[in-house]
Design a protein around this motif. Structure first.
Motif, short mmCIF file in Angstrom:
data_model
loop_
_atom_site.label_atom_id
_atom_site.label_comp_id
_atom_site.label_asym_id
_atom_site.label_seq_id
_atom_site.Cartn_x
_atom_site.Cartn_y
_atom_site.Cartn_z
N PRO A 179 31.91 47.21 22.36
CA PRO A 179 32.14 48.40 23.18
C PRO A 179 33.19 48.22 24.28
O PRO A 179 33.73 49.19 24.76
N LEU A 180 33.49 46.95 24.63
CA LEU A 180 34.53 46.76 25.65
C LEU A 180 35.93 46.78 25.02
O LEU A 180 36.94 46.76 25.70
N HIS A 181 35.96 46.83 23.69
CA HIS A 181 37.26 46.81 22.98
C HIS A 181 37.31 48.08 22.13
O HIS A 181 37.22 49.19 22.65
N HIS A 195 41.78 49.24 31.96
CA HIS A 195 42.44 48.42 30.94
C HIS A 195 42.89 47.12 31.58
O HIS A 195 43.31 47.11 32.73
N ARG A 196 42.79 46.05 30.82
CA ARG A 196 43.21 44.75 31.36
C ARG A 196 44.71 44.75 31.71
O ARG A 196 45.13 44.15 32.70
N VAL A 197 45.52 45.43 30.93
CA VAL A 197 46.98 45.37 31.15
C VAL A 197 47.50 46.61 31.86
O VAL A 197 48.30 46.51 32.80
N GLU A 250 41.95 52.84 43.87
CA GLU A 250 42.14 51.46 44.38
C GLU A 250 42.24 50.43 43.25
O GLU A 250 42.98 49.48 43.32
N ARG A 251 41.44 50.64 42.22
CA ARG A 251 41.39 49.67 41.12
C ARG A 251 42.35 50.01 39.98
O ARG A 251 42.34 49.35 38.94
N ASN A 252 43.17 51.04 40.17
CA ASN A 252 44.11 51.48 39.11
C ASN A 252 43.41 51.74 37.79
O ASN A 252 43.82 51.25 36.73
N1 ACO Z 1 34.15 52.14 35.12
C1 ACO Z 1 33.84 51.73 36.35
N2 ACO Z 1 34.38 50.63 36.94
C2 ACO Z 1 35.28 49.95 36.25
C3 ACO Z 1 35.67 50.32 34.96
C4 ACO Z 1 35.07 51.47 34.39
N3 ACO Z 1 35.40 51.86 33.16
N4 ACO Z 1 36.60 49.47 34.48
C5 ACO Z 1 36.78 48.58 35.44
N5 ACO Z 1 35.99 48.85 36.52
C6 ACO Z 1 35.95 48.13 37.80
C7 ACO Z 1 35.16 46.85 37.69
O1 ACO Z 1 33.79 47.05 38.01
C8 ACO Z 1 35.86 45.98 38.68
O2 ACO Z 1 35.46 46.35 39.96
P1 ACO Z 1 35.35 45.24 41.15
O3 ACO Z 1 36.75 44.78 41.37
O4 ACO Z 1 34.78 45.99 42.29
O5 ACO Z 1 34.45 44.17 40.63
C9 ACO Z 1 37.33 46.37 38.54
O6 ACO Z 1 37.29 47.73 38.10
C10 ACO Z 1 38.11 45.52 37.55
O7 ACO Z 1 37.43 45.59 36.30
P2 ACO Z 1 37.27 44.37 35.29
O8 ACO Z 1 36.07 44.59 34.45
O9 ACO Z 1 37.36 43.09 36.07
O10 ACO Z 1 38.61 44.54 34.47
P3 ACO Z 1 38.90 43.88 33.07
O11 ACO Z 1 40.36 43.81 32.96
O12 ACO Z 1 38.12 42.62 32.90
O13 ACO Z 1 38.28 44.90 32.02
C11 ACO Z 1 37.99 46.74 30.60
C12 ACO Z 1 39.00 45.87 31.34
C13 ACO Z 1 37.05 45.86 29.75
C14 ACO Z 1 38.76 47.64 29.65
C15 ACO Z 1 37.19 47.57 31.63
O14 ACO Z 1 38.06 48.40 32.35
C16 ACO Z 1 36.07 48.39 30.98
O15 ACO Z 1 34.97 47.87 30.77
N6 ACO Z 1 36.36 49.69 30.62
C17 ACO Z 1 35.40 50.51 29.92
C18 ACO Z 1 35.40 50.14 28.44
C19 ACO Z 1 36.64 50.63 27.72
O16 ACO Z 1 37.07 51.77 27.87
N7 ACO Z 1 37.21 49.74 26.88
C20 ACO Z 1 38.39 50.07 26.06
C21 ACO Z 1 39.59 49.33 26.55
S1 ACO Z 1 41.01 49.79 25.61
C22 ACO Z 1 40.85 48.91 24.19
O17 ACO Z 1 40.31 47.87 24.08
C23 ACO Z 1 41.41 49.50 23.02
#
Ligand code: ACO
Length: 427
Positions: A266-268, A310-312, A359-361
């Motif tokens: 689900p994260l991908h 998104h990571r990127v 803030e978190r883009n």
């Molecule tokens: N909802 C709420 N908060 C979020 C979300 C979200 N969807 N995404 C990131 N954040 C927050 C995190 O809690 C974190 O907050 P903090 O700095 O206060 O701890 C900050 O934003 C950074 O998030 P990370 O999880 O560290 O970012 P990472 O680069 O590891 O994760 C990811 C990226 C997995 C895509 C994440 O944004 C997420 O879980 N999104 C939801 C799932 C999703 O849509 N995945 C599809 C990605 S696209 C693809 O793979 C095709």
């Protein structure tokens, strides 16, 4: 990669100083090459989840996460979705150039010749439990291809990659449609040579002995766009899985099967299904999007806004921009409005104006509107990630080919051990 003026970064460890080469990519991305670090200093680098690590050189896809740019082999995706079919993009990714008319014809013939599933494999579908997730069925079936075509990795990369690519791209589409038909208890529909890739897939999904499927060119075009937008995204989780497993010289099909497994999370890739499930939950709960945005911000709540972040990308995902516009065009022509679309638009607006997300883009990613479009096309939610997998096949194959072509050593990271120091047995 620029080799003109060699630059170095100086690293000081204790009283020892070493020079590490700086590598600059064609789009000016800069890296410090630490591959010789351990040999000269005894130190390794620590970077869990590869947040800051370039794992390879690649000339397939360029992503600028700050500016929201995505190009395949240098061509912007905005242009590719306008001018190309999915199979042309597949060829571009795998071969590094668009096919000329002769190459196009050859590739399209190969796709047709390899569109049928080995008849012995068709029976496999009978033995999965009802309700099995199609992604698990797909990864199992693709792994099984390794048994039917064991010698793929011995083929010449220049000549026969077309055959392996066509077999994968074409057969996996047939598998996906068969898995769906099996799941709904309808007879399978075989591929037809007179239909192009996307029309064929739609026909295999929706044609039935009692109701022939009416293939609409605008739906075929839309499916092409969706598949093109998902076709590659450089070193994402599933592609890294493919490159890592492929580096052990595993059979291509078994390698791709691992990519499918990674994508199912689900994260991908699994996020497209998770988005629709989340929107369903919001609608069922009365449609108060602010409540769910508040939950997404609450660190004591595991709920996240699926399809956001998104990571990127630290700006609007360029793929999401195109899909949002296509989603709008499609849904505005439909008689029955989709309540999930209304909620998605409201949710996006609330989140985009919220300090936490700013803030978190955190912006909508490719998956935010994809599920709504697939739903409108009649594709059930447990097939969404399968659609992603079909689309990502050319990317995985291109990376596998590049990785083999670069004579990549087996991938084997180091670790920092934090367990027990030598202990006596029994203590
Ligand atoms: N909802 C709420 N908060 C979020 C979300 C979200 N969807 N995404 C990131 N954040 C927050 C995190 O809690 C974190 O907050 P903090 O700095 O206060 O701890 C900050 O934003 C950074 O998030 P990370 O999880 O560290 O970012 P990472 O680069 O590891 O994760 C990811 C990226 C997995 C895509 C994440 O944004 C997420 O879980 N999104 C939801 C799932 C999703 O849509 N995945 C599809 C990605 S696209 C693809 O793979 C095709």
């Amino acid at each position: 990669m620029s080799e003109e003026k060699k630059q170095f970064a100086e690293l000081k460890i204790g009283d020892k100083s070493i020079d590490l080469p700086i590598v600059i990519g064609t789009e000016n991305e800069k890296a410090v090459d630490i591959s010789g670090l351990r040999k000269t200093t005894g130190y390794v680098t620590l970077d869990p989840s590869f947040m800051n690590t370039a794992s390879c050189y690649s000339s397939i896809t360029f992503v600028d996460g700050e500016k929201g740019i995505l190009r395949y082999r240098g061509i912007p995706i905005e242009e590719l979705v306008e001018k190309c079919s999915f199979t042309q993009v597949a060829y571009l990714l795998i071969h590094g150039k668009l096919a000329n008319p002769e190459e196009r014809l050859k590739f399209s013939k190969l796709l047709n010749q390899n569109s049928l599933l080995h008849e012995d494999m068709r029976h496999f579908f009978d033995h999965f439990p009802r309700g099995a997730h199609p992604m698990h069925i797909l990864s199992t079936m693709i792994n099984a291809l390794a048994v039917f075509y064991p010698n793929v990795d011995l083929l010449s990369l220049d000549e026969d990659i077309d055959l392996s690519a066509a077999r994968l791209i074409s057969t996996v589409r047939t598998m996906a449609a068969f898995a769906y038909k099996k799941n709904i208890g309808e007879p399978v529909v075989y591929p037809r040579h007179d239909l192009n890739y996307c029309a064929n897939f739609l026909n295999m999904m929706f044609d039935s002995p009692v109701k022939p499927y009416d293939i609409k060119p605008e739906i075929v075009k839309l499916l092409n766009i969706l598949l093109i937008l998902h076709a590659d995204h450089e070193q994402n989780c599933s592609t890294t899985a493919v490159r890592t497993i492929g580096s052990a010289q595993v059979n291509l099909y078994a390698t791709i099967s691992a990519g499918i497994s990674a994508l199912s999370g689900p994260l991908h890739g699994g996020a497209n299904q998770a988005v629709v499930e989340m929107l369903d939950m919001i609608v069922a709960d009365g449609g108060d999007v602010k409540k769910f945005v508040a939950r997404a911000k609450d660190k004591n709540d595991t709920f996240r806004l699926m399809g956001f972040g998104h990571r990127v990308y630290k700006t609007y995902d360029p793929r999401a921009k195109i899909i949002k516009s296509e989603c709008h065009k499609l849904l505005s022509t439909m008689k029955n409005k989709d309540p999930l679309y209304e909620v998605a638009m409201e949710l996006e607006q609330v989140a985009l104006h919220d300090e936490y997300f700013i803030e978190r883009n955190l912006y909508p990613n490719v998956d935010f509107y994809t599920g709504i479009v697939y739903r409108a096309l009649g594709i059930p939610s447990n097939m969404f990630t399968v659609m992603f997998a079909l689309a990502r096949l050319p990317g995985w194959i291109a990376h596998w080919k590049e990785m083999i072509g670069h004579h990549t050593k087996i991938v084997r990271p180091r670790q920092i051990y934090i367990g027990k120091v030598p202990a006596d047995y029994g203590k």
